[in-house]
Structures are given as C-alpha cells and as structure tokens.
Design a protein around this motif. Sequence first.
Motif, PDB file in Angstrom:
ATOM      1  N   TYR A 111      -0.466   6.257  -9.420  1.00 61.45           N
ATOM      2  CA  TYR A 111       0.644   7.090  -8.254  1.00 61.45           C
ATOM      3  C   TYR A 111       0.269   6.295  -6.545  1.00 61.45           C
ATOM      4  CZ  TYR A 111       2.020  10.386 -11.266  1.00 61.45           C
ATOM      5  OH  TYR A 111       2.811  11.054 -12.483  1.00 61.45           O
ATOM      6  N   TRP A 112       1.039   6.623  -5.701  1.00 61.35           N
ATOM      7  CA  TRP A 112       0.392   5.474  -4.407  1.00 61.35           C
ATOM      8  C   TRP A 112       0.896   6.614  -3.143  1.00 61.35           C
ATOM      9  CZ3 TRP A 112      -2.523   1.440  -3.853  1.00 61.35           C
ATOM     10  CH2 TRP A 112      -2.123   0.753  -5.200  1.00 61.35           C
ATOM     11  N   GLY A 113       0.240   6.583  -2.095  1.00 56.54           N
ATOM     12  CA  GLY A 113       0.154   7.489  -0.790  1.00 56.54           C
ATOM     13  C   GLY A 113       1.711   6.411  -0.115  1.00 56.54           C
ATOM     14  N   GLN A 114       2.760   6.608   0.576  1.00 58.56           N
ATOM     15  CA  GLN A 114       3.345   6.145   1.886  1.00 58.56           C
ATOM     16  C   GLN A 114       2.337   4.777   2.644  1.00 58.56           C
ATOM     17  OE1 GLN A 114       7.016   6.305   1.664  1.00 58.56           O
ATOM     18  NE2 GLN A 114       6.019   6.794  -0.864  1.00 58.56           N
ATOM     19  N   GLY A 115       1.266   4.832   2.616  1.00 60.89           N
ATOM     20  CA  GLY A 115       0.839   3.503   3.469  1.00 60.89           C
ATOM     21  C   GLY A 115       0.305   4.379   4.841  1.00 60.89           C
ATOM     22  N   ILE A 116      -0.828   4.049   5.111  1.00 58.57           N
ATOM     23  CA  ILE A 116      -1.146   4.208   6.810  1.00 58.57           C
ATOM     24  C   ILE A 116      -1.821   3.188   7.571  1.00 58.57           C
ATOM     25  CG2 ILE A 116      -3.332   4.943   6.312  1.00 58.57           C
ATOM     26  CD1 ILE A 116      -3.323   7.366   8.154  1.00 58.57           C
ATOM     27  N   GLN A 117      -0.785   3.327   9.156  1.00 63.80           N
ATOM     28  CA  GLN A 117      -2.029   2.070  10.315  1.00 63.80           C
ATOM     29  C   GLN A 117      -2.535   1.887  10.468  1.00 63.80           C
ATOM     30  OE1 GLN A 117       0.098  -0.931  10.717  1.00 63.80           O
ATOM     31  NE2 GLN A 117      -1.539  -1.405  11.211  1.00 63.80           N
TER      32      GLN A 117
END
Length: 122
Positions: A111-117
């Motif tokens: 499972y993956w998160g949406q990403g963070i900059q």
Amino acid sequence: QVQLVESGGGLVQAGGSLRLSCAASGTIFSINAMGWYRQGPGQQRELVAVISSGDRTNYADSVKGRFTISRDNAKNTVYLQMNSLKPEDTAVYYCNANLRRSSWSTVRNDYWGQGIQVTVSS
C-alpha cells in the motif's frame, strides 16, 4: 480499506532537518515492513529506507549517515528523520507498507501513500 497518510514535509534550507511521519490505518492484521521511497524531478523512484517488523533497516547509499528510519508498531507508524538535508534530497516522498489484512490469509499486499513534497533550498 487501508490508508497511509504522510505528514511532515515542506521546505527547508540546506543543512536543515525534517521529520516525516506515515500512519497506516484501516483493517490491518500485521505490517511486515514499512519504508520510504522518493522520486525527484525527472528521476526514477528509488528506495530511501525500509524497516522490517524486526527493526532491520536498509538505506540508500545517498542517505546513509543522514537519515534514520524508525517505527512505532503500536501506532502502525513509520518515521523518517532527515538531517543534513541537501538540495538533491528534493523529491516527492512516498510511504509504503507491506501488510496482511487478516489472520486467515497469508497474502501480503503493498500500500502506498499519496506522497509528500520535500524541498531543500540551497
């Protein structure tokens, strides 16, 4: 439903520090491993750090000695402490979890998160 929610990103000056957090929630039986990946502009996704349920860790060579991954199993949360940040660390950081959702199945899914900059200025 499983969700991974990242937090702690942002803009920091070179040499500074950031601490990323990722909390997994939903129907989870056990988490085998959690990790952080990143993808910079025009770059391929790469593994930054991973930690197993037994707290074994692996790091990309580029971050060894600067980043530390840890986890809180009770909270299903993984952290990435990033010190001595460099402009080349600028990327979208993605949280990953390999987990089982039930006691009756040995199937593990990613499972993956949406990403963070994370942006590091020079």
